[in-house]
Motif scaffolding. Structure first.
Motif, PDB file in Angstrom:
ATOM      1  N   VAL A 285      20.768 -15.727   2.478  1.00  0.00           N
ATOM      2  CA  VAL A 285      20.058 -15.795   1.192  1.00  0.00           C
ATOM      3  C   VAL A 285      19.012 -14.695   1.105  1.00  0.00           C
TER       4      VAL A 285
ATOM      5  N   PHE B 224      18.589 -11.781  -1.817  1.00  0.00           N
ATOM      6  CA  PHE B 224      17.353 -11.462  -2.538  1.00  0.00           C
ATOM      7  C   PHE B 224      17.020  -9.979  -2.437  1.00  0.00           C
TER       8      PHE B 224
ATOM      9  N   LYS C 158      19.132  -7.779  -4.399  1.00  0.00           N
ATOM     10  CA  LYS C 158      18.822  -7.814  -5.825  1.00  0.00           C
ATOM     11  C   LYS C 158      17.620  -6.931  -6.143  1.00  0.00           C
TER      12      LYS C 158
ATOM     13  N   LEU D  56      17.275 -22.660  -2.127  1.00  0.00           N
ATOM     14  CA  LEU D  56      16.880 -21.251  -2.062  1.00  0.00           C
ATOM     15  C   LEU D  56      17.941 -20.361  -2.701  1.00  0.00           C
ATOM     16  N   MET D  57      19.216 -20.713  -2.489  1.00  0.00           N
ATOM     17  CA  MET D  57      20.289 -19.951  -3.134  1.00  0.00           C
ATOM     18  C   MET D  57      20.195 -20.078  -4.650  1.00  0.00           C
TER      19      MET D  57
ATOM     20  N   ILE E 284      17.453 -20.567  -6.360  1.00  0.00           N
ATOM     21  CA  ILE E 284      16.336 -19.725  -6.805  1.00  0.00           C
ATOM     22  C   ILE E 284      16.763 -18.271  -6.840  1.00  0.00           C
ATOM     23  N   ALA E 285      17.589 -17.850  -5.845  1.00  0.00           N
ATOM     24  CA  ALA E 285      18.059 -16.461  -5.824  1.00  0.00           C
ATOM     25  C   ALA E 285      18.910 -16.165  -7.044  1.00  0.00           C
ATOM     26  N   PHE E 286      19.814 -17.091  -7.407  1.00  0.00           N
ATOM     27  CA  PHE E 286      20.646 -16.870  -8.596  1.00  0.00           C
ATOM     28  C   PHE E 286      19.789 -16.779  -9.846  1.00  0.00           C
TER      29      PHE E 286
ATOM     30  N   TYR F 283      16.675 -15.965 -10.063  1.00  0.00           N
ATOM     31  CA  TYR F 283      15.896 -14.733 -10.073  1.00  0.00           C
ATOM     32  C   TYR F 283      16.769 -13.559 -10.465  1.00  0.00           C
ATOM     33  N   SER F 284      18.057 -13.578 -10.037  1.00  0.00           N
ATOM     34  CA  SER F 284      18.892 -12.434 -10.375  1.00  0.00           C
ATOM     35  C   SER F 284      19.319 -12.480 -11.836  1.00  0.00           C
TER      36      SER F 284
ATOM     37  N   LEU G 164      10.125 -15.619 -11.539  1.00  0.00           N
ATOM     38  CA  LEU G 164      10.044 -16.830 -10.726  1.00  0.00           C
ATOM     39  C   LEU G 164       9.160 -17.873 -11.376  1.00  0.00           C
TER      40      LEU G 164
END
Lengths: 139, 74, 120, 288
Positions: free
Chosen positions: C44, C48, C51, D178-179, D181-183, D185-186, D191
């Protein structure tokens, strides 16, 4: 461990590791590095000392009580200083603004440097604590 | 640069599968150390040098030490 | 479909996330479970950071003088993932300490054997 | 004006007083310190509740930066209410545990028990008040570690097994969150919950699949942590084998913190407009 070569070499190497870790901690707010990375390296030097010189010598330098006190005082210092910064910033009280810092000058970062030092102490102590608890079951 | 990154990612996937496949636990831990080191190189490639320092100190250093001492106890 | 070949960092991190998730979920050995958790977390983090990366820009460090916002990559993911690494290390240490305790009490670290035993 | 900083002060009092405890030798002073700090923070939360009820919800920035760059707290009526509920219930449980804890755990662990309880309640207050996704994630992990600690403090055989089950499943859940949140954010590039909502309403038509996956990741991850129906297998062992006062803390407060976080993510980040397009509420509430 009774090995003369190890003892003599580590006597030379450990100060250099510690100086490198202090370099990383002090440059954390203006360049790559910071309290966590530097503290880990400092903890690694303490671990090396513990492995080479054994339990007795290491306990003279860092006893459990001293370790706990260093950790707690650093954490309280961090909490109080950071809380002061948070509350003055959030309540729009302009008592003391954090300066942005100019690259190349260590002391220009306001109170990020003391915060970094506190983080470094905490991380080094925690790494040493982890190691001793896993290696021999006591500090 | 791009080719190097692709090779590193393939290496990363290879070592991750090796962790899952190797029966010997010490071998799995060493494969995980390789994984951490390659990850540190990759983060340097992605312009995050502070993360690279931290990963090299933590992932390849302290975590491996903790794993090996846990294995020694068992 | 062609994004599979251009966005290789994201694709790689997804594959690693799958491998780590499967290692965490399916292996019986506790040490392998913990390693799988570490692999999942770093996958993960890689997602990040990938990205935040922009091609052709340099690391967010000011050398000499500030070159403007357009010259540097996004520094926010790096700062966040530093926190993530700290969390991953503390969870790893806690889980390993529990593993040592489990071995002291039960005499094995294979999870299916532990779950068969009655705890008394 | 100073009332607005009371939620932050409550969290700081809990976290700072937690680390004063290992330096004190007498157990009774540690117990009293824990009770006093919890009582002070519950009074602060009550004052915040009264303030919010009169003046409406407000946004409090942490540090010197405004919203998209810095972290912020958003305190509406439900957050203030939950904050007061958490701190007051925790104060009552600590009052009970002062008289019962020495029967269940060893004498040299009492200090660490109260340290962990203070950290746990501080982290839960952080989850409740925070308006930032990654900040919520950090507080979430902190509260997971602290609640594992207050289960394992009894040091019995089945206790360690239950804690291990809980730890493995909740690290799985936090990886999924967390994954997610990553999606998010992308897709949105933010955030902060308010700004992420503002962006995702504009673009969700283009990213239908990604929004669906993100919703699924958040729901499953937080569902494991808050023990929703098919994902609850860790709960009976962990709650029944813990010491009785920490069992009260776990089942009364910890799960509700995660439920509140899921509600905040579903309604404040995605919004009703997006949720209604996916059958996510039918799945959670089992209503077809």
């Amino acid at each position: 461990m009774k090995n003369t070569i190890l003892k003599e070499v580590s006597k030379i190497v450990i100060p250099f590791i510690q100086i490198f870790s202090i370099y990383i901690i002090f440059h954390g707010h203006l360049s790559p590095g910071g309290g966590f990375a530097g503290g880990t390296i400092f903890g690694a030097s303490l671990i090396l000392y513990r492995i080479v010189y054994g339990k007795g010598d290491a306990q003279k330098k860092i006893s459990y009580k001293r370790l706990m006190h260093l950790m707690c005082i650093s954490l309280i210092f961090y909490g109080v200083l950071k809380g002061y910064g948070f509350i003055t910033g959030g309540s729009y009280i302009d008592l003391f603004e954090i300066p942005l810092g100019t690259p190349g000058r260590i002391l220009s970062g306001g109170y990020i440097l003391p915060l970094n030092i506190a983080v470094g102490i905490v991380v080094a102590m925690v790494m040493y604590l982890f190691f001793t608890l896993f290696y021999e079951g006591e500090v | 640069m791009e080719i190097f990154s692709i090779i590193m990612i393939l290496f990363l996937i290879g070592s991750a599968i090796a962790v899952s496949a190797i029966k010997n636990l010490l071998g799995a831990i060493i494969a995980f150390t390789v994984y951490s080191l390659v990850m540190a190189i990759l983060w340097q490639q992605l312009n995050a040098p502070d993360l690279a320092i931290t990963e090299a100190a933590v992932g390849a250093g302290i975590t491996t030490l903790l794993f090996i001492f846990t294995l020694k106890k068992n | 479909m062609e994004m599979l070949f251009t966005k290789y960092f994201e694709v790689g991190s997804m594959v690693l996330f799958g491998v780590g998730f499967m290692t965490l979920l399916l292996h019986n050995n506790l040490i392998k479970k913990i390693i799988g958790m570490n692999i999942m977390d770093t996958a993960v983090f890689l997602f990040f950071i990938a990205k935040g990366y922009i091609d052709g820009r340099e690391a967010p460090i000011v050398r000499g003088f500030h070159k403007g916002v357009e010259a540097y990559v996004n520094p926010v993911p790096a700062a966040l993932m530093l926190t993530g690494i700290v969390i991953a290390v503390s969870v790893t240490a806690f889980a390993l300490a529990l593993t040592v305790k489990i071995y002291e009490k039960y005499g094995t670290i294979e999870l299916d054997e532990i779950m068969k035993m009655r705890g008394d | 004006m100073y009332i607005r900083s009371f939620p932050l002060v409550a969290i700081l009092i809990l976290l700072v007083s937690a680390f004063v405890m290992p330096m004190i030798k007498k157990r009774s002073i540690v117990k009293g310190l824990s009770l006093v700090s919890m009582g002070i923070s519950s009074i602060l939360a009550l004052i915040t509740l009264v303030y919010v009820k009169e003046n409406g919800s407000f946004i409090y920035r942490i540090g010197h930066w405004d919203a998209p760059w810095g972290i912020e707290f958003q305190i509406g009526i439900i957050e203030a209410m939950m904050g007061f509920l958490f701190t007051s219930v925790a104060a009552l449980i600590i009052w009970y545990s002062i008289y019962s804890i020495h029967k269940e755990i060893k004498d040299n662990r009492v200090v660490f028990y109260y340290l962990l309880v203070n950290i746990l309640i501080g982290a839960l207050l952080g989850i409740v008040f925070s308006n930032d996704l990654f900040n919520s994630f950090v507080f979430m992990e902190l509260s997971t570690l602290a609640s594992c600690g207050i289960i394992v403090v009894k040091d019995k055989k089945e206790n360690i097994k239950a804690t291990l089950k809980y730890l493995v499943l909740s690290t799985l859940g936090s990886g999924l969150v967390l994954m997610g949140i990553a999606f998010l954010y992308s897709i949105t590039g933010h955030l902060n919950m308010t700004f992420a909502h503002r962006e995702i309403v504009k673009v969700y038509a283009d990213y239908g699949q990604t929004v669906l996956i993100t919703l699924g990741l958040f729901t499953v991850g937080l569902g494991v942590k808050s023990a929703m129906f098919p994902l609850h297998t860790w709960l009976p062992d962990a709650h029944s084998s813990a010491p009785s006062s920490s069992s009260a803390l776990l089942s009364a407060l910890v799960l509700k913190g995660f439920v509140l976080l899921l509600v905040k993510i579903l309604y404040r980040v995605f919004g009703t407009e997006i949720i209604n397009q996916f059958p996510i509420l039918n799945l959670i509430l089992i209503s077809f």
